[in-house]
Design a protein around this motif. Structure first.
Motif, PDB file in Angstrom:
ATOM      1  N   UNK A   1      -2.391   6.332  -8.981  1.00 33.39           N
ATOM      2  CA  UNK A   1      -3.806   6.594  -9.199  1.00 33.39           C
ATOM      3  C   UNK A   1      -4.493   6.849  -7.862  1.00 33.39           C
ATOM      4  N   UNK A   2      -5.507   7.692  -7.890  1.00 37.50           N
ATOM      5  CA  UNK A   2      -6.275   8.018  -6.688  1.00 37.50           C
ATOM      6  C   UNK A   2      -7.281   6.909  -6.402  1.00 37.50           C
ATOM      7  N   UNK A   3      -7.369   6.519  -5.138  1.00 41.08           N
ATOM      8  CA  UNK A   3      -8.406   5.566  -4.723  1.00 41.08           C
ATOM      9  C   UNK A   3      -9.680   6.356  -4.455  1.00 41.08           C
ATOM     10  N   UNK A   4     -10.728   6.039  -5.170  1.00 44.24           N
ATOM     11  CA  UNK A   4     -12.007   6.741  -5.013  1.00 44.24           C
ATOM     12  C   UNK A   4     -12.879   5.949  -4.042  1.00 44.24           C
ATOM     13  N   UNK A   5     -13.036   6.483  -2.829  1.00 44.07           N
ATOM     14  CA  UNK A   5     -13.860   5.829  -1.811  1.00 44.07           C
ATOM     15  C   UNK A   5     -15.287   6.367  -1.930  1.00 44.07           C
ATOM     16  N   UNK A   6     -16.018   5.893  -2.921  1.00 44.43           N
ATOM     17  CA  UNK A   6     -17.368   6.404  -3.124  1.00 44.43           C
ATOM     18  C   UNK A   6     -18.379   5.589  -2.324  1.00 44.43           C
TER      19      UNK A   6
ATOM     20  N   UNK B   1      -9.427  -0.064  -4.597  1.00 48.80           N
ATOM     21  CA  UNK B   1      -8.443   0.295  -5.616  1.00 48.80           C
ATOM     22  C   UNK B   1      -8.815  -0.311  -6.965  1.00 48.80           C
ATOM     23  N   UNK B   2      -9.280  -1.557  -6.944  1.00 49.95           N
ATOM     24  CA  UNK B   2      -9.696  -2.225  -8.194  1.00 49.95           C
ATOM     25  C   UNK B   2     -10.847  -1.471  -8.850  1.00 49.95           C
ATOM     26  N   UNK B   3     -11.876  -1.186  -8.060  1.00 46.98           N
ATOM     27  CA  UNK B   3     -13.049  -0.529  -8.630  1.00 46.98           C
ATOM     28  C   UNK B   3     -12.723   0.890  -9.050  1.00 46.98           C
ATOM     29  N   UNK B   4     -11.768   1.539  -8.373  1.00 43.80           N
ATOM     30  CA  UNK B   4     -11.346   2.889  -8.757  1.00 43.80           C
ATOM     31  C   UNK B   4     -10.723   2.880 -10.140  1.00 43.80           C
ATOM     32  N   UNK B   5      -9.880   1.867 -10.403  1.00 44.40           N
ATOM     33  CA  UNK B   5      -9.249   1.809 -11.716  1.00 44.40           C
ATOM     34  C   UNK B   5     -10.271   1.482 -12.803  1.00 44.40           C
ATOM     35  N   UNK B   6     -11.220   0.619 -12.498  1.00 43.41           N
ATOM     36  CA  UNK B   6     -12.199   0.228 -13.511  1.00 43.41           C
ATOM     37  C   UNK B   6     -13.184   1.354 -13.820  1.00 43.41           C
TER      38      UNK B   6
ATOM     39  N   UNK C   1      -3.772   6.618  -2.410  1.00 42.44           N
ATOM     40  CA  UNK C   1      -3.371   6.288  -3.766  1.00 42.44           C
ATOM     41  C   UNK C   1      -2.879   4.846  -3.851  1.00 42.44           C
ATOM     42  N   UNK C   2      -2.820   4.329  -5.059  1.00 41.74           N
ATOM     43  CA  UNK C   2      -2.195   3.041  -5.303  1.00 41.74           C
ATOM     44  C   UNK C   2      -1.407   3.147  -6.599  1.00 41.74           C
ATOM     45  N   UNK C   3      -0.432   2.279  -6.760  1.00 45.13           N
ATOM     46  CA  UNK C   3       0.391   2.299  -7.964  1.00 45.13           C
ATOM     47  C   UNK C   3      -0.034   1.178  -8.902  1.00 45.13           C
ATOM     48  N   UNK C   4       0.212   1.380 -10.191  1.00 44.38           N
ATOM     49  CA  UNK C   4      -0.109   0.360 -11.181  1.00 44.38           C
ATOM     50  C   UNK C   4       1.010  -0.662 -11.309  1.00 44.38           C
ATOM     51  N   UNK C   5       2.251  -0.189 -11.292  1.00 44.51           N
ATOM     52  CA  UNK C   5       3.389  -1.094 -11.469  1.00 44.51           C
ATOM     53  C   UNK C   5       4.615  -0.526 -10.765  1.00 44.51           C
TER      54      UNK C   5
ATOM     55  N   UNK D   1       0.861  -1.187   0.000  1.00 43.00           N
ATOM     56  CA  UNK D   1       0.000   0.000   0.000  1.00 43.00           C
ATOM     57  C   UNK D   1       0.893   1.233   0.000  1.00 43.00           C
ATOM     58  N   UNK D   2       0.371   2.325  -0.553  1.00 44.31           N
ATOM     59  CA  UNK D   2       1.170   3.542  -0.697  1.00 44.31           C
ATOM     60  C   UNK D   2       0.814   4.522   0.412  1.00 44.31           C
ATOM     61  N   UNK D   3       1.806   4.819   1.269  1.00 43.40           N
ATOM     62  CA  UNK D   3       1.638   5.792   2.344  1.00 43.40           C
ATOM     63  C   UNK D   3       2.717   6.867   2.200  1.00 43.40           C
ATOM     64  N   UNK D   4       2.313   8.152   2.325  1.00 44.34           N
ATOM     65  CA  UNK D   4       3.301   9.225   2.235  1.00 44.34           C
ATOM     66  C   UNK D   4       4.247   9.209   3.414  1.00 44.34           C
ATOM     67  N   UNK D   5       3.760   8.740   4.550  1.00 43.30           N
ATOM     68  CA  UNK D   5       4.596   8.583   5.737  1.00 43.30           C
ATOM     69  C   UNK D   5       4.108   7.361   6.506  1.00 43.30           C
ATOM     70  N   UNK D   6       4.935   6.878   7.418  1.00 43.17           N
ATOM     71  CA  UNK D   6       4.596   5.668   8.164  1.00 43.17           C
ATOM     72  C   UNK D   6       3.286   5.844   8.917  1.00 43.17           C
ATOM     73  N   UNK D   7       2.416   4.860   8.791  1.00 40.45           N
ATOM     74  CA  UNK D   7       1.101   4.872   9.439  1.00 40.45           C
ATOM     75  C   UNK D   7       0.252   6.057   8.991  1.00 40.45           C
ATOM     76  N   UNK D   8       0.534   6.554   7.785  1.00 42.45           N
ATOM     77  CA  UNK D   8      -0.229   7.666   7.250  1.00 42.45           C
ATOM     78  C   UNK D   8      -1.493   7.206   6.559  1.00 42.45           C
TER      79      UNK D   8
END
Length: 393
Positions: free
Chosen positions: A219-224, A276-281, A183-187, A172-179
């Motif tokens: 990519x941004x994770x969209x928590x809709x 993250x999956x549904x955000x990309x789709x 976002x998530x990365x593709x590769x 998982x992508x965190x800007x700082x520890x326990x942040x």
């Protein structure tokens, strides 16, 4: 022509185009730079820096868009096996899910080392050979800044003789520890070559698209307002119709070590992967406003607010303090509303940190500039100062 002349006369009479407003904008910029310098160099201001680093308007959008009656997603199903410890039992669950004929089976678990139970180890190693269109989790570690790649990949122990599944990283992508995770990365590049993330590879398999490395990796994770059906490992076969043809994630829903902080609260890693999956789709190309345009927007907000502050002071001299508060409230509401619409409807994320910060500093900057004009007018007798819209007439 009369209309244009009337507009020009109105603009001139109301001091819309004045160098004083530009000077106020300059003071706003200097205060922002000073605040940034203090946050970087003085530990007293380090909480300010952390607040700026962890600021995202998308958090506000999710709060605005949230509702208690979330709609269940029709593409992804979560299978919880938190209470299982034996690899043999987990292998049985994987077999059961596979029998339900999901379109993609994601195993969000890493069986890193062999245990004292060789039969269970053999069973979990064999099950991957029966999985159709499966993805097993791995983890990227030891990032090398010089090589721009991860120097180690942690796989399940049977990776060397596994031939029927793909591997994808679950980092998982965190800007700082326990942040907060937004976002998530593709590769990512690894010692084993390019590797894809679980969300990206799952979405590609589900849509029958060949994964590729993209120039824009994050990519941004969209928590809709979406939630996902959850099935207990004991009830897999009872819910065969729900799992068939879907993306099925197998993992833990109640393991504290796999919990992550998100804009909508604490969340298990498996559910984070699902979002993250549904955000990309559903939002494959969320664009983010560049720093340049964010600063331009901040300048426009500063200039408009400097002029409005002057006009409101003239129009409402007795109730100015109340009126200016209403103005800034409406300005902030308008910016947030526009950002919300652009993000939710047009997949465009307006970076509002600098515009909102600028708006917060305009009144202080106007007071400083007014004091400066007053000082120059009385001590240096400068004509420029005396011509200022802030000069005492």
């Amino acid at each position: 022509m009369r209309i244009w002349k009337s507009i020009k006369d109105w603009l001139r009479e109301n001091d819309v185009f004045s160098i004083d407003h530009l000077m106020v904008c300059l003071i706003v910029a200097l205060l922002c730079i000073l605040l940034g310098w203090l946050s970087l160099n003085l530990s007293l201001f380090s909480p300010v820096k952390r607040a700026f680093d962890d600021f995202a308007m998308t958090d506000v959008y999710y709060e605005m868009h949230s509702r208690p009656d979330k709609e269940m997603n029709n593409d992804i199903v979560l299978v919880d096996m938190t209470e299982l410890v034996s690899r043999g039992e987990i292998a049985d669950v994987i077999d059961s899910i596979n029998a339900c004929e999901p379109k993609v089976l994601l195993v969000d678990l890493i069986f890193q080392h062999e245990t004292e139970h060789p039969l269970d180890d053999a069973k979990i190693a064999e099950v991957e050979g029966r999985v159709k269109n499966g993805v097993f989790s791995c983890k990227l570690t030891d990032y090398s800044e010089s090589k721009k790649q991860f120097s180690n990949v942690v796989y399940s122990f049977f990776k060397d003789y596994a031939s029927n599944v793909d591997w994808a990283y679950s980092n998982v992508h965190e800007k700082r520890a326990a942040g907060c995770v937004r976002e998530f990365s593709l590769s990512q590049n690894s010692v084993d070559g390019p590797m894809y993330s679980i969300p990206y590879l799952a979405a590609c398999k589900y849509r029958d698209i060949k994964p590729t490395q993209a120039d824009y990796n994050m990519r941004i994770i969209v928590f809709d307002d979406t939630d996902f059906p959850e099935v207990n490992h004991k009830d897999v076969m009872k819910n065969k119709n729900i799992l068939k043809g879907k993306i099925v994630l197998l993992g833990t829903m109640h393991e504290e070590a796999d919990m992550h902080i998100t804009p909508i609260g604490k969340m298990p890693g498996m559910k984070l992967q699902a979002y993250s999956i549904i955000s990309y789709m559903e939002h494959p190309n969320v664009r983010v406003m560049s720093l340049k345009w964010s600063l331009i927007l901040a300048f426009i907000v500063s200039y408009l607010s400097a002029w409005m502050g002057l006009m409101l002071k003239r129009k409402f001299p007795n109730t100015y303090l109340h009126v200016i508060k209403v103005y800034y409230f409406m300005l902030a509401a308008l910016l947030v509303w526009a950002g919300f619409i652009c993000f939710m409807k047009f997949d465009y994320n307006i970076q509002l940190l600098y515009p909102l910060l600028a708006a917060a500093l305009v009144e202080e900057s106007r007071h400083l500039y007014k004091w400066l004009i007053s000082y120059l007018s009385s001590h240096n007798k400068l004509k420029i100062a005396k011509k200022s819209v802030y000069a005492v007439k």
